[in-house]
Design an enzyme around this catalytic site. Sequence first.
Site, PDB file in Angstrom:
ATOM      1  N   SER A 168      -8.261   1.600  -4.584  1.00 52.76           N
ATOM      2  CA  SER A 168      -7.161   1.631  -5.531  1.00 52.76           C
ATOM      3  C   SER A 168      -7.350   0.910  -6.924  1.00 52.76           C
ATOM      4  O   SER A 168      -6.999   1.423  -7.967  1.00 52.76           O
ATOM      5  CB  SER A 168      -5.766   0.933  -5.044  1.00 52.76           C
ATOM      6  OG  SER A 168      -5.398   1.297  -3.685  1.00 52.76           O
ATOM      7  N   ALA A 198       1.795  -3.431   4.161  1.00 57.79           N
ATOM      8  CA  ALA A 198       2.045  -4.593   4.767  1.00 57.79           C
ATOM      9  C   ALA A 198       1.603  -5.749   3.774  1.00 57.79           C
ATOM     10  O   ALA A 198       0.699  -5.545   3.014  1.00 57.79           O
ATOM     11  CB  ALA A 198       1.023  -4.879   5.943  1.00 57.79           C
ATOM     12  N   SER A 247      -6.294   2.375   3.895  1.00 55.86           N
ATOM     13  CA  SER A 247      -5.581   1.611   3.132  1.00 55.86           C
ATOM     14  C   SER A 247      -6.399   0.953   2.139  1.00 55.86           C
ATOM     15  O   SER A 247      -6.089  -0.506   2.421  1.00 55.86           O
ATOM     16  CB  SER A 247      -4.393   0.941   3.636  1.00 55.86           C
ATOM     17  OG  SER A 247      -3.304   0.830   2.909  1.00 55.86           O
ATOM     18  N   TRP A 272       0.942  -4.091  -7.794  1.00 54.96           N
ATOM     19  CA  TRP A 272       1.637  -3.568  -6.408  1.00 54.96           C
ATOM     20  C   TRP A 272       1.265  -4.681  -5.409  1.00 54.96           C
ATOM     21  O   TRP A 272       1.803  -4.414  -4.280  1.00 54.96           O
ATOM     22  CB  TRP A 272       1.367  -2.153  -6.305  1.00 54.96           C
ATOM     23  CG  TRP A 272      -0.139  -2.044  -5.897  1.00 54.96           C
ATOM     24  CD1 TRP A 272      -0.715  -1.888  -4.742  1.00 54.96           C
ATOM     25  CD2 TRP A 272      -1.271  -1.832  -6.900  1.00 54.96           C
ATOM     26  NE1 TRP A 272      -2.008  -1.807  -4.712  1.00 54.96           N
ATOM     27  CE2 TRP A 272      -2.386  -1.643  -6.017  1.00 54.96           C
ATOM     28  CE3 TRP A 272      -1.306  -1.798  -8.462  1.00 54.96           C
ATOM     29  CZ2 TRP A 272      -3.705  -1.537  -6.777  1.00 54.96           C
ATOM     30  CZ3 TRP A 272      -2.475  -1.649  -8.682  1.00 54.96           C
ATOM     31  CH2 TRP A 272      -3.711  -1.543  -8.370  1.00 54.96           C
ATOM     32  N   SER A 295       0.760  -1.362  -0.062  1.00 50.44           N
ATOM     33  CA  SER A 295       0.112   0.061  -0.241  1.00 50.44           C
ATOM     34  C   SER A 295       0.874   1.226   0.174  1.00 50.44           C
ATOM     35  O   SER A 295       0.099   2.286   0.065  1.00 50.44           O
ATOM     36  CB  SER A 295      -0.861   0.283   1.105  1.00 50.44           C
ATOM     37  OG  SER A 295      -2.028  -0.656   0.863  1.00 50.44           O
ATOM     38  N   LYS A 314       0.339   3.540  -3.048  1.00 54.61           N
ATOM     39  CA  LYS A 314      -0.923   4.648  -2.764  1.00 54.61           C
ATOM     40  C   LYS A 314      -0.478   6.094  -3.123  1.00 54.61           C
ATOM     41  O   LYS A 314      -0.987   7.049  -3.678  1.00 54.61           O
ATOM     42  CB  LYS A 314      -1.824   4.461  -1.711  1.00 54.61           C
ATOM     43  CG  LYS A 314      -2.766   3.096  -1.677  1.00 54.61           C
ATOM     44  CD  LYS A 314      -3.634   3.259  -0.566  1.00 54.61           C
ATOM     45  CE  LYS A 314      -4.544   2.229  -0.722  1.00 54.61           C
ATOM     46  NZ  LYS A 314      -3.994   0.787  -0.394  1.00 54.61           N
TER      47      LYS A 314
END
Length: 267
Positions: free
Chosen positions: A107, A202, A102, A147, A52, A55
């Site tokens: 996303s 994480a 997150s 990602w 994350s 982002k």
Amino acid sequence: MKPACLFVVAAAFAAFPATSHAETICSIVEDVASGKTLLKQGDCDRKLSPASTFKLALSLMGYDAHVLVDEAKPVWPYVKGYSDWPTTWEDSAGPRLWMEKSIVWYSQRLTEALGPAKFQSYVQQFGYGNRDVSGNPGKHDGLTHAWLGSSLKISPVEQLVFLRKMVRRELGVSDVAYDMTAKIADYGVRQSGWHAFGKTGAMSALRIGIRNDRYKMYGWFVGWATKGDRKIVFARLIREEQKIPGSAGKRARDAILADLFSKPDGI
């Protein structure tokens, strides 16, 4: 002789040792104006999924492309079937909540709105990590998963290359994109007087293909801070030796913020 600030930073890190359950893979701090490394400890060239922390790059893309509007808009609803770990993500979200909580599915809706060509173009333009957004082999899912423990990888050193360019506004995006990304990644003025910004990340070892460490968690915190005319960028990457409730990224965040910014004479 090393500058005095190097000794202050090193002393700060020594004062906050890693817990017995975690290994600090890398801690690195650089001065933005000079590019000088103020502290570098551990294996800072190790490439892992950005998770994350990506982002920050996505935010720049979204605001530059006018997919994201401000701190609160657009509000997108959660739809059953979206990535929903943890269950607290099953709600509507806007940009600030997306960054704060997150939220993976937000996303993914953002990258879908950008489309594969523009998404890949931004990653190349930013020179982000290994620039590989192909995704998982054979799944053609790079647009939504590159990602997330997949093809896109970055080292702590490369995180700082990206962050330094962002802070210097050298990534070729609009001023609005830089300004809004800072707003939604704001951690406020710390006890030392430094104003900190950043993002956690994480991932489980199993998710990134490290099967012999399958129960271990990796945590990132990367960011930047300003104080007067000074600007620094920093990254910490940790590996936790056992399952611990909560987020490894948040623990990496809390540790490095304490190390760097808890004392008035920090940095």
